[in-house]
Each structure stands twice: as C-alpha cells, then as structure tokens.
Design a protein around this motif. Structure first.
Motif: not given
Length: 156
Positions: A59-68
């Motif tokens: 979930l953190e990897a998905a969030s980082l991908t979305e934010l960046s």
C-alpha cells in the motif's frame, strides 16, 4: 492444501531492490514523507533494502507511485516477476490511430528483422545484440498493446 499455481522463481531477484534505490534517488523523499504522514527518515529507511528496521509495504508503494508519478517501484516488481509493463493508448480511438499503429508496428518489425540479421551474421548472439533485440521486441509489444486498446475502444 495444494496450490493451483506452482511457485515460480523470480526472473530478476534484485529488481525490487534496484527499483527502491532508483526511486529514492530520483524523488524528493522529504516531500513524499510529509504527504504520507511519515517522517523522512522512516521513508528513506523503507526505501533502503539493506535496512532491516523498516520495510515498504504494498500500500505504501502504491501511494508513493501515485504521489510521485514515478513507476519505478511497479516496474521493479514486474521485472522481479519476469514481466514488463506497457502503457495502454490514451485518447480517442479512431481509424487513423489504428492505421498509424499498424504502420508503426510494421516499421518496428522490420527494425527487429534488420537487427536480428546483423546480430546473426557471425552465427552467434552476444549480450549487446541480445539487449538490442529484446529492446526491439519490447517496442513491438508496446505498439501492439496500444493497438489492442485502440481496437477495444473502437467498438460502438
């Protein structure tokens, strides 16, 4: 209990670690950490595969991908599994797009054939020639994915 899909070994066991290092070096971790409600040190630790104290979760990897907007973590995971990612076509589907994509695919196929003929002229394939050929195949697959998406969108 038996598994219906047998475990397959990773194709590139270091791909995720390489992607984490690449992501960390190419992004503003302080800004991303603030947006995620984490400290910069914790996020940097999570993106450091050599650290045992913190681990990056899906979930953190998905969030980082979305934010960046940086797909390197996703691409690293795909590479780990022996897969490639291709972006689908964006935009309106029409006959001009289909014809353009077919022509581009034909040109890329010709380029691949030319590379293959030159690579095999000495009867053996070296690592540079292999890399060039794999890249050419990836280009053809990318165009075919876009063509498929375009044709799927063309249905009325």
């Amino acid at each position: 209990m038996t598994r219906s899909n047998p475990r397959k070994p990773s194709k590139n066991p270091l791909a995720v670690e390489q992607a984490m290092r690449q992501f960390r070096s190419q992004n503003d971790c302080a800004l991303l950490a603030r947006k995620m409600g984490k400290s910069q040190n914790v996020l940097i630790d999570k993106l450091n595969p050599d650290r045992e104290t913190h681990k990056l979760c899906l979930l953190e990897a998905a969030s980082l991908t979305e934010l960046s907007g940086d797909l390197s973590l996703l691409e690293g995971f795909a590479d780990f599994c022996g897969m490639k990612l291709y972006e689908p076509l964006e935009g309106e589907a029409n006959s001009e797009n289909v014809v353009s994509l077919i022509m581009r695919k034909q040109g890329l196929s010709g380029h691949f054939c030319d590379l293959y003929e030159r690579a095999m002229s000495d009867g053996k394939l070296d690592s540079n020639e292999r890399t060039d050929l794999v890249g050419a195949v990836d280009d053809v697959i990318g165009v075919l994915v876009k063509l498929k998406a375009n044709l799927s969108e063309s249905v009325a």
